[in-house]
Design a protein around this motif. Structure first.
Motif, mmCIF file in Angstrom:
data_model
loop_
_atom_site.group_PDB
_atom_site.id
_atom_site.type_symbol
_atom_site.label_atom_id
_atom_site.label_comp_id
_atom_site.label_asym_id
_atom_site.label_seq_id
_atom_site.Cartn_x
_atom_site.Cartn_y
_atom_site.Cartn_z
ATOM 1 N N VAL A 63 0.851 -1.178 0.000
ATOM 2 C CA VAL A 63 0.000 0.000 0.000
ATOM 3 C C VAL A 63 0.891 1.234 0.000
ATOM 4 O O VAL A 63 1.798 1.348 0.819
ATOM 5 C CB VAL A 63 -0.925 0.025 1.236
ATOM 6 C CG1 VAL A 63 -1.763 1.291 1.261
ATOM 7 C CG2 VAL A 63 -1.811 -1.208 1.274
ATOM 8 N N GLY A 64 0.636 2.128 -0.942
ATOM 9 C CA GLY A 64 1.406 3.361 -1.016
ATOM 10 C C GLY A 64 1.551 3.814 -2.451
ATOM 11 O O GLY A 64 0.860 3.325 -3.346
ATOM 12 N N HIS A 65 2.464 4.740 -2.670
ATOM 13 C CA HIS A 65 2.713 5.216 -4.024
ATOM 14 C C HIS A 65 3.452 4.111 -4.780
ATOM 15 O O HIS A 65 4.480 3.606 -4.307
ATOM 16 C CB HIS A 65 3.534 6.496 -4.010
ATOM 17 C CG HIS A 65 3.657 7.095 -5.368
ATOM 18 N ND1 HIS A 65 4.624 6.705 -6.257
ATOM 19 C CD2 HIS A 65 2.901 8.028 -5.997
ATOM 20 C CE1 HIS A 65 4.466 7.379 -7.382
ATOM 21 N NE2 HIS A 65 3.432 8.194 -7.251
ATOM 22 N N PRO A 66 2.969 3.704 -5.957
ATOM 23 C CA PRO A 66 3.540 2.537 -6.638
ATOM 24 C C PRO A 66 5.054 2.581 -6.853
ATOM 25 O O PRO A 66 5.743 1.630 -6.479
ATOM 26 C CB PRO A 66 2.784 2.501 -7.966
ATOM 27 C CG PRO A 66 1.455 3.102 -7.632
ATOM 28 C CD PRO A 66 1.760 4.192 -6.638
ATOM 29 N N SER A 67 5.589 3.632 -7.423
ATOM 30 C CA SER A 67 7.034 3.631 -7.706
ATOM 31 C C SER A 67 7.844 3.574 -6.408
ATOM 32 O O SER A 67 8.847 2.858 -6.330
ATOM 33 C CB SER A 67 7.434 4.839 -8.552
ATOM 34 O OG SER A 67 7.099 6.045 -7.915
ATOM 35 N N GLU A 68 7.409 4.299 -5.382
ATOM 36 C CA GLU A 68 8.133 4.282 -4.112
ATOM 37 C C GLU A 68 8.100 2.905 -3.468
ATOM 38 O O GLU A 68 9.110 2.422 -2.958
ATOM 39 C CB GLU A 68 7.535 5.313 -3.151
ATOM 40 C CG GLU A 68 7.771 6.740 -3.584
ATOM 41 C CD GLU A 68 7.015 7.748 -2.732
ATOM 42 O OE1 GLU A 68 6.364 7.338 -1.733
ATOM 43 O OE2 GLU A 68 7.058 8.942 -3.072
ATOM 44 N N ARG A 69 6.932 2.254 -3.490
ATOM 45 C CA ARG A 69 6.805 0.930 -2.867
ATOM 46 C C ARG A 69 7.616 -0.116 -3.636
ATOM 47 O O ARG A 69 8.219 -0.994 -3.040
ATOM 48 C CB ARG A 69 5.338 0.494 -2.779
ATOM 49 C CG ARG A 69 4.470 1.324 -1.863
ATOM 50 C CD ARG A 69 4.976 1.500 -0.423
ATOM 51 N NE ARG A 69 5.517 0.292 0.145
ATOM 52 C CZ ARG A 69 6.630 0.244 0.897
ATOM 53 N NH1 ARG A 69 7.304 1.329 1.174
ATOM 54 N NH2 ARG A 69 7.062 -0.894 1.373
ATOM 55 N N ILE A 70 7.609 -0.031 -4.969
ATOM 56 C CA ILE A 70 8.358 -0.986 -5.789
ATOM 57 C C ILE A 70 9.847 -0.866 -5.497
ATOM 58 O O ILE A 70 10.540 -1.873 -5.287
ATOM 59 C CB ILE A 70 8.060 -0.780 -7.292
ATOM 60 C CG1 ILE A 70 6.604 -1.160 -7.589
ATOM 61 C CG2 ILE A 70 9.042 -1.568 -8.160
ATOM 62 C CD1 ILE A 70 6.097 -0.657 -8.932
ATOM 63 N N ILE A 71 10.351 0.356 -5.464
ATOM 64 C CA ILE A 71 11.779 0.572 -5.200
ATOM 65 C C ILE A 71 12.140 0.104 -3.789
ATOM 66 O O ILE A 71 13.137 -0.601 -3.593
ATOM 67 C CB ILE A 71 12.145 2.048 -5.421
ATOM 68 C CG1 ILE A 71 12.021 2.394 -6.910
ATOM 69 C CG2 ILE A 71 13.558 2.342 -4.917
ATOM 70 C CD1 ILE A 71 11.996 3.869 -7.216
#
Length: 145
Positions: A92-100
Motif C-alpha cells: 500500500v502506497g505510491h507505486p514507484s516508491e513501494r516498488i523501489i
C-alpha cells in the motif's frame, strides 16, 4: 545472475507481458519470482477538490484491496507450474516508491515491469511508474511495452 526478480502487476496488458517475460528470464536463471500489486489508497490530500468523509475513503480503499486480490489471483493462474519459488505480495502506497523500497527490502536482483506510458504533457509533469522505477532503482530494470 538474477536470483530474485520483482514483478509489479496492476492488471494491465503490459503488466501481464512483463510477468511472462520475467517467467522466461527466471526459467533461464532459475530465479525466484516475487509478484507484487501496489495499491495507492484514497486520501484527503489526493482529493482536495472533492473532500470525502472517512467512511467513504475506507470503503474506496477496501474496494481497491479487493481489486488487488483479484489481480494477484490472475497472476497465480498465469504463473501456473513455474518450476521455482514464487511469492505474492500486496503493498500500500505510491507505486514507484513501494516498488523501489520492496526491491531493496527483498534484495531483488532485477525488476521487470510493464510500461503504461502516459501521453505527452501528462507524462512530462507526472512521470510514469516505470520511468520513476527505472530512474531510482538500484538494480537492472526491464520495461516491457
Amino acid at each position: 545472475m538474477f536470483k530474485k526478480i520483482l514483478v509489479p502487476v496492476d492488471g494491465s496488458e503490459t503488466a501481464w507481458r512483463a510477468l511472462n517475460n520475467a517467467l522466461e528470464i527466471g526459467k533461464k536463471f532459475e530465479s525466484e519470482i516475487l509478484v507484487v500489486n501496489v495499491i495507492q489508497p484514497y486520501n484527503n490530500a489526493a482529493l482536495l477538490a472533492v473532500p470525502l468523509d472517512h467512511a467513504t475513503i475506507n470503503q474506496g480503499n477496501s474496494e481497491l484491496e479487493k481489486v488487488g486480490d483479484k489481480v494477484l489471483e490472475l497472476a497465480k493462474e498465469m504463473v501456473g507450474s513455474y518450476p521455482h519459488k514464487v511469492e505474492y505480495d500486496m503493498e500500500v502506497g505510491h507505486p514507484s516508491e513501494r516498488i523501489i523500497a520492496l526491491s531493496k527490502k527483498v534484495e531483488a536482483d532485477a525488476i521487470v515491469l510493464g510500461s503504461r506510458g502516459l501521453s505527452g504533457i501528462a507524462e512530462f509533469f507526472l512521470g510514469s511508474v516505470s520511468s520513476k522505477v527505472s530512474q531510482y532503482a538500484t538494480v537492472p530494470v526491464l520495461i516491457v511495452k
